[in-house]
Design a protein around this motif. Structure first.
Motif, short mmCIF file in Angstrom:
data_model
loop_
_atom_site.label_atom_id
_atom_site.label_comp_id
_atom_site.label_asym_id
_atom_site.label_seq_id
_atom_site.Cartn_x
_atom_site.Cartn_y
_atom_site.Cartn_z
N LEU A 1 21.35 48.33 42.03
CA LEU A 1 22.82 48.57 42.19
C LEU A 1 24.05 47.22 42.54
O LEU A 1 24.95 46.75 41.61
N LEU A 2 23.56 46.75 43.53
CA LEU A 2 24.51 45.66 44.32
C LEU A 2 24.47 44.05 43.34
O LEU A 2 25.75 43.36 42.64
N ALA A 3 23.02 44.54 42.62
CA ALA A 3 23.42 42.45 41.88
C ALA A 3 24.20 42.88 40.10
O ALA A 3 24.53 42.50 40.14
N ALA A 4 23.91 44.38 40.15
CA ALA A 4 24.92 44.48 38.79
C ALA A 4 25.98 43.88 39.67
O ALA A 4 26.95 44.28 38.16
N ALA A 5 26.58 45.17 40.06
CA ALA A 5 28.57 45.28 40.66
C ALA A 5 28.49 43.51 41.24
O ALA A 5 29.59 43.51 40.98
N LYS A 6 27.32 42.88 41.55
CA LYS A 6 27.95 41.19 42.13
C LYS A 6 28.20 41.03 40.88
O LYS A 6 29.34 39.86 40.26
N LYS A 7 27.49 40.99 39.39
CA LYS A 7 27.23 40.21 38.28
C LYS A 7 29.02 40.88 37.29
O LYS A 7 29.07 39.82 36.20
N TYR A 8 29.47 42.03 37.74
CA TYR A 8 29.95 42.36 36.52
C TYR A 8 32.00 42.44 37.33
O TYR A 8 32.83 43.06 37.41
N ARG A 9 31.83 41.79 38.71
CA ARG A 9 32.70 42.27 39.95
C ARG A 9 33.54 43.33 40.43
O ARG A 9 34.75 43.83 39.99
N ALA A 10 32.38 44.76 40.54
CA ALA A 10 32.33 45.53 40.51
C ALA A 10 33.72 45.94 41.53
O ALA A 10 33.05 45.16 42.84
N LYS A 11 34.56 46.17 41.73
CA LYS A 11 35.85 47.29 42.83
C LYS A 11 35.08 47.87 43.43
O LYS A 11 35.52 48.09 44.75
N GLN A 12 34.16 48.98 42.48
CA GLN A 12 33.82 49.73 43.50
C GLN A 12 31.86 50.43 42.69
O GLN A 12 32.20 50.16 42.22
N ILE A 13 31.25 50.29 43.71
CA ILE A 13 30.10 51.51 43.50
C ILE A 13 29.98 52.77 43.39
O ILE A 13 30.34 53.14 44.00
N HIS A 14 29.21 53.52 42.21
CA HIS A 14 29.29 54.82 42.48
C HIS A 14 27.73 54.99 42.22
O HIS A 14 26.98 54.75 41.56
N LEU A 15 27.29 56.41 43.54
CA LEU A 15 26.01 57.12 43.04
C LEU A 15 26.09 57.88 42.21
O LEU A 15 27.85 59.40 42.60
N ALA A 16 24.94 58.72 41.48
CA ALA A 16 25.57 60.62 41.07
C ALA A 16 24.36 60.68 40.92
O ALA A 16 23.59 59.63 40.51
N GLY A 17 24.12 61.79 40.40
CA GLY A 17 22.91 62.32 39.80
C GLY A 17 22.23 63.00 40.71
O GLY A 17 22.66 62.61 42.17
N GLY A 18 21.09 63.51 40.98
CA GLY A 18 20.35 64.44 41.80
C GLY A 18 20.40 63.30 43.02
O GLY A 18 20.15 63.86 44.61
N VAL A 19 19.54 62.64 42.89
CA VAL A 19 18.89 61.22 44.18
C VAL A 19 19.67 60.45 44.73
O VAL A 19 19.81 60.24 45.99
N SER A 20 21.51 60.91 44.18
CA SER A 20 22.29 60.76 45.57
C SER A 20 22.98 61.29 46.53
O SER A 20 23.61 61.36 47.41
N ALA A 21 22.03 62.38 46.05
CA ALA A 21 22.62 63.25 47.75
C ALA A 21 21.61 62.90 48.47
O ALA A 21 21.45 63.24 49.68
#
Ligand code: KG4
Ligand code: ZN
Length: 320
Positions: A254-274
């Motif tokens: 998730l952090l590698a993707a955020a870095k690559k796409y210069r994300a301002k926010q990272i979001h968690l979703a789905g059952g495991v995000s609990a």
């Protein structure tokens, strides 16, 4: 815009009424967990029959809890894919029929898009800063998405075999824990030593893809090597080591993707995000200028219909 949404893709019969994709007026969920616990997993035929029994009451309960009548509803949305086909058909046919009878717009929704928009629930639109990279992680999927101003989720990576939640469920079964396995592993792991069993992290050709079937096999072999009958401490150590490895992989990608796409926010979703450990790990590892959002309530992490309404509202904004 007031949307009545229906979700029946797996083992939750759910209906919700949501205003403008964020204000949750009702979010009714009838879980089939007690029924599927008997078989230690979901039997599709049983799930579909249960939806047929429950849904007529559940959607009416969603309307009455929201204190609205069908007259006030602007559109009806339902999950059409992916999921168990028999279960999906119950929800989508009910929604299509209601839309036809009451002369409402019908909005078909992809379940994973629903998870992506679960972070819009109970938030002002201004709280979402683009670009966003979202990890949707549950029993049926583990995907990374890029979401920009256009609100069209763009897939960056996915699991090549098992979903992370599925691995939690299978390892829980190996340890003799109750279904669903995710919460059971998480609470046992809290008493365990996560360094005792260094399970390997899977390598994938595409760095933003995932693979969790290998770790499941590693846990199985480790239990076999230990002679089968495990004491409580060993079980807790396996749960903690397994959870630590899976959450590390999820967080790293998730952090590698955020870095690559210069994300301002990272979001968690789905059952495991609990999973508390996953949230804490991300808070620890993420850069200071990248915000972490996860659904405002645990009931928005696992399958629910409010998120389907949020995705339907986004769909309407795209098309207007
Ligand atoms: O989103 P969801 O309700 O259904 C699917 O679309 O699959 O997710 C259910 C999955 C199950 O695999 C469950 O074990 C997992 O989410 N889960 C968790 C936790 N709570 C639920 N996994 C890890 N830690 C948790 N606290
Ligand atoms: Zn789901």
């Amino acid at each position: 815009m007031l949307i009545l949404a229906i979700e029946t893709s797996c083992d939750e019969t759910a209906a919700a009424v949501v205003r403008n994709g964020a204000e949750v007026l009702s979010n009714v969920i009838a879980s089939q967990i007690d029924i599927h616990r008997v078989t230690n997993g979901v039997v599709p035929e049983v799930a579909a029959r249960e939806h047929t029994k429950q849904l007529p009451y559940i959607y009416q309960q969603a309307l009455s809890e929201a204190k609205v009548t069908m007259n006030e509803i602007d559109a009806i949305a339902a999950t059409e894919s992916p999921g168990l086909i028999g279960s999906l058909l119950v929800g989508m046919q009910t929604a299509r029929t209601l839309a036809l009878v009451h002369n409402k717009k019908y909005i078909p929704i992809n379940h994973i898009n629903g998870h992506v928009f679960s972070n819009w629930l109970e938030r002002d639109a201004s709280e979402i800063e683009f670009p966003v990279v979202t990890l949707t992680v549950s029993g049926g999927h583990t995907d990374l998405y890029l979401v920009d101003q256009d609100l069209r989720p763009h897939k960056l990576g996915q699991t090549l075999d098992d979903a992370a939640g599925e691995a939690f469920d299978k390892v829980a079964k190996m340890l003799g824990l109750a279904y669903p396995g995710g919460p059971a592993i998480a609470s046992l792991a809290a008493q365990g030593d996560k360094l005792r069993f260094p399970f390997p992290e899977a390598k994938t050709d595409q760095p933003l893809d995932f693979s969790f079937s290998g770790i499941k096999t590693s846990v199985l072999y480790r239990i076999r090597d230990l002679g089968g009958e495990l004491d409580q401490k060993t079980k807790a150590d396996i749960a903690a080591s397994f959870q630590a490895t899976v959450t590390k992989t999820l967080a790293k990608k998730l952090l590698a993707a955020a870095k690559k796409y210069r994300a301002k926010q990272i979001h968690l979703a789905g059952g495991v995000s609990a999973n508390q450990h996953l949230r804490e790990l991300l808070l620890e590892l993420k850069p200071n200028d990248t915000a972490l959002l996860y659904p405002k309530q645990i009931s928005y992490c696992t399958d629910n219909a409010a998120m389907i309404a949020a995705a339907a509202f986004a769909e309407e904004r795209i098309n207007s």
